[in-house]
Design a protein around this motif. Sequence first.
Motif, mmCIF file in Angstrom:
data_model
loop_
_atom_site.group_PDB
_atom_site.id
_atom_site.type_symbol
_atom_site.label_atom_id
_atom_site.label_comp_id
_atom_site.label_asym_id
_atom_site.label_seq_id
_atom_site.Cartn_x
_atom_site.Cartn_y
_atom_site.Cartn_z
ATOM 1 N N GLU A 488 0.825 -1.208 0.000
ATOM 2 C CA GLU A 488 0.000 0.000 0.000
ATOM 3 C C GLU A 488 0.858 1.257 0.000
ATOM 4 O O GLU A 488 0.596 2.213 -0.746
ATOM 5 C CB GLU A 488 -0.911 -0.016 1.233
ATOM 6 C CG GLU A 488 -1.790 1.213 1.358
ATOM 7 C CD GLU A 488 -2.648 1.166 2.606
ATOM 8 O OE1 GLU A 488 -3.282 2.201 2.923
ATOM 9 O OE2 GLU A 488 -2.677 0.106 3.286
ATOM 10 N N LYS A 536 -9.192 -10.040 -5.616
ATOM 11 C CA LYS A 536 -8.809 -9.854 -4.221
ATOM 12 C C LYS A 536 -8.346 -8.422 -3.954
ATOM 13 O O LYS A 536 -7.410 -8.184 -3.194
ATOM 14 C CB LYS A 536 -7.690 -10.833 -3.854
ATOM 15 C CG LYS A 536 -8.105 -12.290 -3.933
ATOM 16 C CD LYS A 536 -6.960 -13.202 -3.528
ATOM 17 C CE LYS A 536 -7.383 -14.668 -3.607
ATOM 18 N NZ LYS A 536 -6.280 -15.578 -3.226
ATOM 19 N N SER A 537 -8.979 -7.460 -4.598
ATOM 20 C CA SER A 537 -8.567 -6.071 -4.421
ATOM 21 C C SER A 537 -8.838 -5.631 -2.986
ATOM 22 O O SER A 537 -9.901 -5.884 -2.423
ATOM 23 C CB SER A 537 -9.302 -5.166 -5.410
ATOM 24 O OG SER A 537 -10.697 -5.313 -5.266
ATOM 25 N N GLU A 538 -7.866 -4.935 -2.416
ATOM 26 C CA GLU A 538 -7.966 -4.481 -1.032
ATOM 27 C C GLU A 538 -8.735 -3.160 -0.964
ATOM 28 O O GLU A 538 -8.774 -2.391 -1.937
ATOM 29 C CB GLU A 538 -6.563 -4.295 -0.462
ATOM 30 C CG GLU A 538 -5.721 -5.554 -0.444
ATOM 31 C CD GLU A 538 -6.196 -6.537 0.615
ATOM 32 O OE1 GLU A 538 -6.853 -6.090 1.580
ATOM 33 O OE2 GLU A 538 -5.904 -7.738 0.473
ATOM 34 N N PRO A 539 -9.326 -2.849 0.202
ATOM 35 C CA PRO A 539 -10.051 -1.577 0.335
ATOM 36 C C PRO A 539 -9.175 -0.359 0.064
ATOM 37 O O PRO A 539 -9.648 0.635 -0.482
ATOM 38 C CB PRO A 539 -10.537 -1.602 1.796
ATOM 39 C CG PRO A 539 -10.606 -3.059 2.146
ATOM 40 C CD PRO A 539 -9.498 -3.707 1.396
ATOM 41 N N TRP A 540 -7.880 -0.447 0.446
ATOM 42 C CA TRP A 540 -7.011 0.718 0.257
ATOM 43 C C TRP A 540 -6.841 1.082 -1.212
ATOM 44 O O TRP A 540 -6.557 2.244 -1.537
ATOM 45 C CB TRP A 540 -5.655 0.484 0.914
ATOM 46 C CG TRP A 540 -4.827 -0.635 0.328
ATOM 47 C CD1 TRP A 540 -4.746 -1.904 0.792
ATOM 48 C CD2 TRP A 540 -3.982 -0.559 -0.830
ATOM 49 N NE1 TRP A 540 -3.901 -2.644 0.013
ATOM 50 C CE2 TRP A 540 -3.409 -1.846 -0.989
ATOM 51 C CE3 TRP A 540 -3.653 0.429 -1.733
ATOM 52 C CZ2 TRP A 540 -2.534 -2.141 -2.029
ATOM 53 C CZ3 TRP A 540 -2.775 0.148 -2.765
ATOM 54 C CH2 TRP A 540 -2.217 -1.123 -2.911
ATOM 55 N N GLU A 565 -14.933 0.828 -2.081
ATOM 56 C CA GLU A 565 -14.168 0.733 -0.831
ATOM 57 C C GLU A 565 -15.093 0.313 0.316
ATOM 58 O O GLU A 565 -14.725 -0.526 1.159
ATOM 59 C CB GLU A 565 -13.495 2.071 -0.520
ATOM 60 C CG GLU A 565 -12.647 2.016 0.734
ATOM 61 C CD GLU A 565 -12.111 3.373 1.151
ATOM 62 O OE1 GLU A 565 -11.412 3.440 2.191
ATOM 63 O OE2 GLU A 565 -12.406 4.373 0.459
ATOM 64 N N ALA A 568 -15.800 -3.351 0.062
ATOM 65 C CA ALA A 568 -14.620 -4.139 0.423
ATOM 66 C C ALA A 568 -14.409 -4.148 1.934
ATOM 67 O O ALA A 568 -14.046 -5.179 2.524
ATOM 68 C CB ALA A 568 -13.385 -3.575 -0.282
ATOM 69 N N ILE A 572 -14.866 -7.491 5.631
ATOM 70 C CA ILE A 572 -13.991 -7.828 6.761
ATOM 71 C C ILE A 572 -14.849 -8.353 7.907
ATOM 72 O O ILE A 572 -15.802 -7.694 8.344
ATOM 73 C CB ILE A 572 -13.178 -6.593 7.214
ATOM 74 C CG1 ILE A 572 -12.296 -6.091 6.061
ATOM 75 C CG2 ILE A 572 -12.329 -6.919 8.432
ATOM 76 C CD1 ILE A 572 -11.577 -4.792 6.373
#
Length: 649
Positions: A488, A536-540, A565, A568, A572
């Motif tokens: 990130e 698998k894209s991250e929220p950031w 975002e 995503a 969690i």
Amino acid sequence: ETCGDEAEKSSDNLLAARVMLEWGLAEHHFNRDGMGKKSFWEAMKFAGLTVEVTGAEGRRTKYQQKATAQYLVKARSTSAKTNESAVEGSKEKDESNGNDATTNEDKEQIKSQMIEHDEENILLERVKFVEDEENKHYTLSELDLSILLALCLDVKNDNPMDGLTAEQMGGYLERILHQHNDWMIYATALLERAWLECERNHARERAILQIQALSDQHTNRLTMTQSTFKAAVEDSAPPQERLRNLHHIVYPPRWAMLRDLAERYAKIGVVTSAAEIFVDLELWDDVVECYRIAGKENQAEKIVRERLAEAETPRMWAALGDLTKDPACFEKALEISNGRFASARVALGVYYFEKGDLEAAKGAYQQALKVKPLQPQVWFRLGTVSMRLDDWDTALIAFTEVAQQEPEEGDAWANIAAIHMHNKDPASAYPALVESLKQKRSNWRVWVSKLYTCIDLKKYDEALQACNQLLDFKAKKNASEAIPPLEEKVVRAIVGGSLITYKEATESKDKAAIDSARRTLSRVRDLLARLGSTSKSEPWVWEVSAFFNETVGHDDQVVEDLMKEYRALQTIRGWETDSVALPKICRVVQQLHDIHKQGDSKEDLVKFKFLLKGVIKKIQAAYFNRDIPEEAKKLDEVLAEVEASIANK
């Protein structure tokens, strides 16, 4: 002129051709650049030989359907009396030519030297050309064939050893092998062809057997390639036949051929046969090495001790040390050589390194390099040991020496860069990384190093290239290779740096800088889109994308990024009570509220109201009978503002 004068002139020309040929071979032997070629061309002129190098369509393999372009050498000589007659394939006419007086029986005996491809091999013995005319060749004299061999050597001398050079040499050799008038000329052509074929997968087996056969013909010993008395003695050429054209060709001595054969056997893993040949040549170091590779350490040790009983040499003591792992043997080798036998020092360094005594290993390597500094592999070991000892200055010197001696050693350049990065000197690390990637472009670790270095140097375009390259590697390589995902902080640094660069360029009103910065921003957008396209894209990723689009003025894309975002973050597990995820959810909701508040769409506000109520309800359920965090309490105020805005629409 009379017939006698013409004959005398022809004889003088042939003598001049032989002299120029021998002189050219001497110049070739002593590596006088460009001089041998001139002499060979002079020999061609005196001999009346014309050579045409061309191409024609033909087939090289048995099952080849489509003919392709093949290298073709055509030769014709005025010195051969029957030059008008031609030979097709390997079937020659019965006429004699020039000074050659080889009978058909002799020709078949000479031809018997050649080892043919086995039936299972897909290669044809000779290229089969489509046009029948291309399969025919004019008869040449022995002198003409010797000149063609010299021209073949000239091709090798003028060019690096690569596929094109082998193809060129192969064309000359194939033309020579169409005739078999002289034992040694034919043997020389076979040997050179075998050397070329050793580099080709389908022909390597035949090539090594051919070298074996040519080596065996100098002895009457029964071997694999001459297994009968007739083959070993009766079919062998007499000495006068072998010596007749000896000065017109380049043929290695028997011991050199055997050594070459043994080395080729060892290279393909036939180490026991290689060891037997090395024993005959009394090359004891190679014998010991072959037996070690074959797992016959006891036999190797026996040979070493026998040699030491005859005469103590540093090399044999070092070999005994390698076999017994006894450092005293290496010390004895150094004692006998008065400390000049560098290999023993290197062996001691390896011994201490394996024992974990890095300081002693470092000292041994340094002593070895004082005696013999041109050892890039030892410099590399010294650099590796020095890095583990945190002796960065010595490591830098060592790897710099490796790069100077072996500029194509990519790992050395990578280690030089790593040392500069450790010393916080990215400007010095950058050129080393560039050199490393020239040699090892598929090494993802070097790309990671270049990524961080380019960020430090504000080379954002190259940092983006490194990011894309790492993403390509991660898509192609196996998961076991543990290629790390893009961090990130790396993406944030590239995005932030690119935006700052664009801002500075616009403030300076430099048109070229503005255009360059815009291209960089376009590449940043492409990178963010690529990161977001993965499952698998991250929220950031969406947070950074929203910040980027907001900064560059793409407001319509900001809401979409924030919603992605938000989704995503909601994936969690336990986000409602997570100390990291909950504040981010609240921030995203606040940002969405700020955007919708400025808009005119009542429908969008209503949708946002339902989203906000759902978030508040989930948080209240998670904190039943507990105090709700402050950032979550502010959502109630946001909800009240939204409801008031809807009422006023």
